[in-house]
Design a protein around this motif. Structure first.
Motif: not given
Length: 333
Positions: A96-99, A114-125
């Motif tokens: 995604t980049g950082y913006l 329609r994914v079953d879940a989303i994983i956000l990797t790293g603390s920048h989110y």
């Protein structure tokens, strides 16, 4: 018409709709009646075959990361995909980049798949301002959001974090106890993780009996040449330091190169500690003492938690992993 539409119209999570359909007792009678009424109103009838596969489950998990060229993030993606495959799930990766606007765009893209879940990797989110995290809270109404080394309170949001505060606190305190008096802290941004790290550094300086000096807390891009130039500039401006504690291994590598250029002996003249225990920490001479923030444990725990969430089990919303300092040749303790 599907479970997502029922969830939206009933103003409950998909997990709640799922519990109602399966007759799970962990739903209030009021909520159960509301969900059933919406299902009747919309004419939604769960497909028996789809239910056997997990309530319209696509068996696919979305993974978001800011930059897959980052060594730590690349390793995290590897472990996440490996664990998901082992549990019978495919994955869709978005870099995604950082913006903020790009992060939101890709999150909506994954939701549309329609994914079953989303994983956000790293603390920048995780942003400092609550309003900037509103889109995550909104998305979590429809599907589980898993945070790898980030923390956010909200329904259907689950965090697995390394204790970055404690890791930096312990590392800095060991430098002071080994006889260092001016520990320079290099950090790369203001993410959730970086804020926890710098708070650990500040606490260690105070507990070691020294005054906090702002000139010893230096923001530095995660770029080798830029970090090396930053250290040169600090030295030329008269800022004295006898140790470098870095929030990223790449910044610690720059410190090793700076010492070589300045004719300083490591660790006698300059002690150095990095962070992440990445391959970079073993690519210099001497090899770099580095904090191992347990990327494999973070990722496997995240996936294990997710599997329990999808099975509608009771799981903690936050799990903390204990880091470990890997001592090598850049320190003398």
């Amino acid at each position: 018409m599907n479970i997502y539409d029922v969830s939206k119209h009933a103003h409950v999570s998909i997990a709640t709709v799922s519990r109602v359909i399966n007759g799970n007792p962990n739903v209030s009678e009021k909520t159960r009646k509301r969900v059933l009424a919406v299902m009747e109103e919309l004419g939604y009838t769960p497909n028996v075959f789809a239910r056997s596969l997990g309530l319209n489950s696509m068996k696919t998990i979305g993974i978001m990361c800011a930059d897959s060229s980052d060594p730590w993030l690349a390793e995290a993606i590897y472990y996440l995909e490996k664990e998901l495959r082992g549990n019978g799930y495919d994955s869709i990766l978005c870099c995604t980049g950082y913006l903020p606007e790009t992060k939101k765009k890709y999150l909506e893209l994954l939701r549309s798949k329609r994914v079953d879940a989303i994983i956000l990797t790293g603390s920048h989110y995780i942003e400092a301002k609550p309003k900037d995290n509103a889109y995550l809270l909104e998305a979590a109404k429809d599907l589980p959001i898993m945070l790898v080394n980030g923390s956010l309170n909200g329904e259907q949001i689950y965090s697995t974090v390394c204790d970055d505060h404690a890791a930096v606190y312990d590392a800095a305190l060991q430098l002071y106890r080994s006889g260092r008096t001016s520990v320079l802290y290099l950090y790369s941004g203001s993410s959730f993780s970086n804020l926890r790290k710098i708070s650990g550094y500040r606490a260690a300086v105070k507990d070691a009996g020294y005054a906090i000096r702002e000139e010893l807390m230096v923001l530095c891009h995660k770029d080798l040449d830029a970090a090396l130039e930053r250290l040169d500039t600090l030295s030329r401006s008269g800022v004295h330091f006898d140790a470098v504690l870095a929030s990223e291994d790449i910044l610690a590598v720059a410190a090793v190169k700076y010492a070589d250029k300045a004719g300083l002996k490591i660790p006698q003249d300059l002690s150095i500690i990095g962070y992440n225990n990445s391959i970079l920490s073993r690519c210099t001479t001497p090899e770099i003492t580095s904090v191992d923030n347990k990327v494999e444990a973070l990722c496997t725990t995240t996936v294990n938690t997710l599997m329990k969430v999808l099975e509608m089990g009771n799981v903690p919303t936050k799990t903390t992993i204990t880091p470990e300092l890997m001592k090598r040749g850049t320190t003398d303790f």
